[in-house]
Enzyme design. Structure first.
Site, mmCIF file in Angstrom:
data_model
loop_
_atom_site.group_PDB
_atom_site.id
_atom_site.type_symbol
_atom_site.label_atom_id
_atom_site.label_comp_id
_atom_site.label_asym_id
_atom_site.label_seq_id
_atom_site.Cartn_x
_atom_site.Cartn_y
_atom_site.Cartn_z
ATOM 1 N N SER A 145 14.223 -6.799 -5.349
ATOM 2 C CA SER A 145 15.493 -6.835 -4.062
ATOM 3 C C SER A 145 16.098 -8.020 -4.130
ATOM 4 O O SER A 145 15.527 -9.050 -4.491
ATOM 5 C CB SER A 145 14.695 -6.529 -2.851
ATOM 6 O OG SER A 145 15.465 -6.874 -1.820
ATOM 7 N N TYR A 158 8.242 -10.145 3.354
ATOM 8 C CA TYR A 158 8.929 -9.145 2.503
ATOM 9 C C TYR A 158 9.472 -10.131 1.226
ATOM 10 O O TYR A 158 9.438 -9.361 0.088
ATOM 11 C CB TYR A 158 10.085 -8.237 3.190
ATOM 12 C CG TYR A 158 10.580 -7.291 2.381
ATOM 13 C CD1 TYR A 158 9.789 -6.146 1.667
ATOM 14 C CD2 TYR A 158 11.829 -7.243 2.166
ATOM 15 C CE1 TYR A 158 10.591 -5.331 0.889
ATOM 16 C CE2 TYR A 158 12.612 -6.516 1.127
ATOM 17 C CZ TYR A 158 11.800 -5.168 0.618
ATOM 18 O OH TYR A 158 12.594 -4.552 -0.214
HETATM 19 P P1 NDP Z 1 11.921 4.621 1.008
HETATM 20 O O1 NDP Z 1 11.112 4.237 2.545
HETATM 21 O O2 NDP Z 1 12.809 5.692 1.137
HETATM 22 O O3 NDP Z 1 10.879 4.965 -0.143
HETATM 23 C C1 NDP Z 1 9.882 4.182 -0.392
HETATM 24 C C2 NDP Z 1 8.751 5.062 -1.399
HETATM 25 O O4 NDP Z 1 7.832 4.323 -1.479
HETATM 26 C C3 NDP Z 1 8.307 6.249 -0.640
HETATM 27 O O5 NDP Z 1 8.683 7.311 -1.401
HETATM 28 C C4 NDP Z 1 6.907 6.112 -0.283
HETATM 29 O O6 NDP Z 1 6.080 7.297 -0.223
HETATM 30 C C5 NDP Z 1 6.554 4.863 -1.294
HETATM 31 N N1 NDP Z 1 5.638 4.293 -0.927
HETATM 32 C C6 NDP Z 1 5.458 3.361 0.098
HETATM 33 N N2 NDP Z 1 4.169 2.764 0.243
HETATM 34 C C7 NDP Z 1 3.381 3.399 -1.027
HETATM 35 C C8 NDP Z 1 2.137 3.288 -1.508
HETATM 36 N N3 NDP Z 1 1.239 2.350 -0.658
HETATM 37 N N4 NDP Z 1 1.615 3.740 -2.227
HETATM 38 C C9 NDP Z 1 2.693 4.756 -3.027
HETATM 39 N N5 NDP Z 1 3.631 4.834 -2.507
HETATM 40 C C10 NDP Z 1 4.136 4.201 -1.533
HETATM 41 O O7 NDP Z 1 12.663 3.332 0.626
HETATM 42 P P2 NDP Z 1 13.369 2.959 -0.667
HETATM 43 O O8 NDP Z 1 13.702 3.982 -1.732
HETATM 44 O O9 NDP Z 1 14.471 2.202 -0.051
HETATM 45 O O10 NDP Z 1 12.201 1.971 -1.096
HETATM 46 C C11 NDP Z 1 11.968 1.785 -2.536
HETATM 47 C C12 NDP Z 1 11.929 0.409 -3.161
HETATM 48 O O11 NDP Z 1 13.089 -0.120 -3.242
HETATM 49 C C13 NDP Z 1 10.965 -0.252 -2.289
HETATM 50 O O12 NDP Z 1 9.969 -1.030 -3.142
HETATM 51 C C14 NDP Z 1 11.968 -1.330 -1.749
HETATM 52 O O13 NDP Z 1 11.145 -2.482 -1.121
HETATM 53 C C15 NDP Z 1 12.995 -1.414 -2.597
HETATM 54 N N6 NDP Z 1 14.383 -1.856 -2.194
HETATM 55 C C16 NDP Z 1 14.807 -1.208 -0.935
HETATM 56 C C17 NDP Z 1 16.298 -1.465 -0.663
HETATM 57 C C18 NDP Z 1 16.781 -0.711 0.530
HETATM 58 O O14 NDP Z 1 17.758 -1.483 1.088
HETATM 59 N N7 NDP Z 1 16.677 0.400 0.882
HETATM 60 C C19 NDP Z 1 16.729 -2.911 -1.248
HETATM 61 C C20 NDP Z 1 16.170 -3.275 -2.312
HETATM 62 C C21 NDP Z 1 14.800 -2.792 -2.795
HETATM 63 P P3 NDP Z 1 5.031 7.477 0.864
HETATM 64 O O15 NDP Z 1 5.211 7.172 1.888
HETATM 65 O O16 NDP Z 1 4.915 9.061 0.487
HETATM 66 O O17 NDP Z 1 3.808 7.076 0.065
HETATM 67 C C1 8X3 Z 2 15.782 -4.182 0.898
HETATM 68 C C2 8X3 Z 2 17.047 -5.101 1.152
HETATM 69 O O1 8X3 Z 2 18.042 -6.821 2.543
HETATM 70 O O2 8X3 Z 2 17.002 -5.294 3.659
HETATM 71 O O3 8X3 Z 2 15.097 -4.750 0.055
HETATM 72 O O4 8X3 Z 2 15.765 -6.745 2.416
HETATM 73 S S1 8X3 Z 2 16.840 -6.186 2.426
#
Ligand code: NDP
Ligand code: 8X3
Length: 231
Positions: A145, A158
């Site tokens: 991120s 985070y």
């Molecule tokens: P979502 O919440 O939509 O998806 C997160 C996914 O991670 C879900 O499928 C969830 O599935 C899974 N997950 C969470 N905890 C666990 C665990 N302990 N074991 C296995 N699976 C897990 O968020 P995003 O798609 O946005 O997030 C995906 C990645 O991108 C993350 O690493 C997030 O930090 C990163 N990210 C997100 C950004 C944003 O602004 N959206 C920007 C930059 C990075 P389930 O709950 O079914 O286990």
């Molecule tokens: C998720 C993006 O900017 O909300 O990684 O932390 S931010």
């Protein structure tokens, strides 16, 4: 030169929503075989069905909690039983809990963020590395991120976790030099998924406010980048 993904084996963690679910569909459209993991198996099965309809020759789903070594080991054995070689590992599972300043931060939130975003990447990579090394040209794609590069108030744990992911990527790249396994990080900025809903413990009004007045990137935009890196 880009590489064809048809028939390649792709593992995606956190494939039940957001970037992971969109990536599953994007890889499916390229004809890749998919092994999907997340904690919510019902959501995962729904994504798997969509991926089959999108053209993947084989999609299988298995419950996975990357914060638990046993769960990762069980996922790893399952993956090994299906294919001796893996071509892409997308370490995407993760997220944030809370937006408290350090002064009022909660141990449970901190533990989740470090377990899921840092230890989860280490555990998954360790478990699947033999199958990735068996397929020179394979890729490990970690989802970091912008938060791993730029800190913000309330984001200490985070941001620390995503900075940790970046350093894991860098260390792995050195450790795997010469094996034919490529290692990359993709560091998106704010994108609209269930990320904020999870961060704010299901408070949809607070989560929606994060995106108010913005046109953030979508999960599909990030999925497109993941596939591009894999090729
Ligand atoms: P979502 O919440 O939509 O998806 C997160 C996914 O991670 C879900 O499928 C969830 O599935 C899974 N997950 C969470 N905890 C666990 C665990 N302990 N074991 C296995 N699976 C897990 O968020 P995003 O798609 O946005 O997030 C995906 C990645 O991108 C993350 O690493 C997030 O930090 C990163 N990210 C997100 C950004 C944003 O602004 N959206 C920007 C930059 C990075 P389930 O709950 O079914 O286990
Ligand atoms: C998720 C993006 O900017 O909300 O990684 O932390 S931010």
């Amino acid at each position: 030169m880009s590489v064809s993904l048809a028939g390649k084996w792709v593992v995606i963690t956190g494939a039940s929503s957001g970037f992971g679910a969109a990536a599953a569909l994007a890889f499916a459209r390229e004809g890749a075989c998919l092994l999907l993991g997340a904690r919510r198996l019902d959501r995962l099965e729904a994504v798997a069905a969509q991926a089959r309809a999108a053209g993947s020759p084989q999609v299988l789903a298995h419950v996975l909690d990357v914060t638990k070594t046993d769960s990762v080991a069980s996922f790893g054995s399952w993956a090994q039983s299906l294919s001796a070689r893996l071509d892409v590992l997308v370490n995407n599972a993760g997220g944030a809990k809370g937006l408290d300043p350090v002064a009022t931060g909660k141990d449970d939130d901190w533990t989740f963020m470090l377990e899921a975003n840092v230890l989860g990447v280490l555990r998954m990579t360790r478990a699947l590395l033999p199958q990735l090394v068996a397929s020179p040209g394979s890729s490990i794609i970690n989802i970091g991120s912008i938060a791993g590069r730029v800190a913000y108030e309330g984001g200490a744990a985070y941001c620390a976790a995503k900075a940790g992911e970046l350093q894991i990527t860098r260390a792995l790249r050195l450790e795997l030099s010469g094996t034919g396994v490529r290692v990359a990080t993709i560091d998106p900025g704010l994108a609209e998924t269930e990320f904020s809903l999870v961060r704010f413990a299901g408070d949809a009004a607070r989560a929606n406010k994060v995106y108010e007045g913005l046109t953030p990137p979508t999960a599909e935009d990030v999925a497109e980048t993941i596939v591009w890196v894999a090729t």
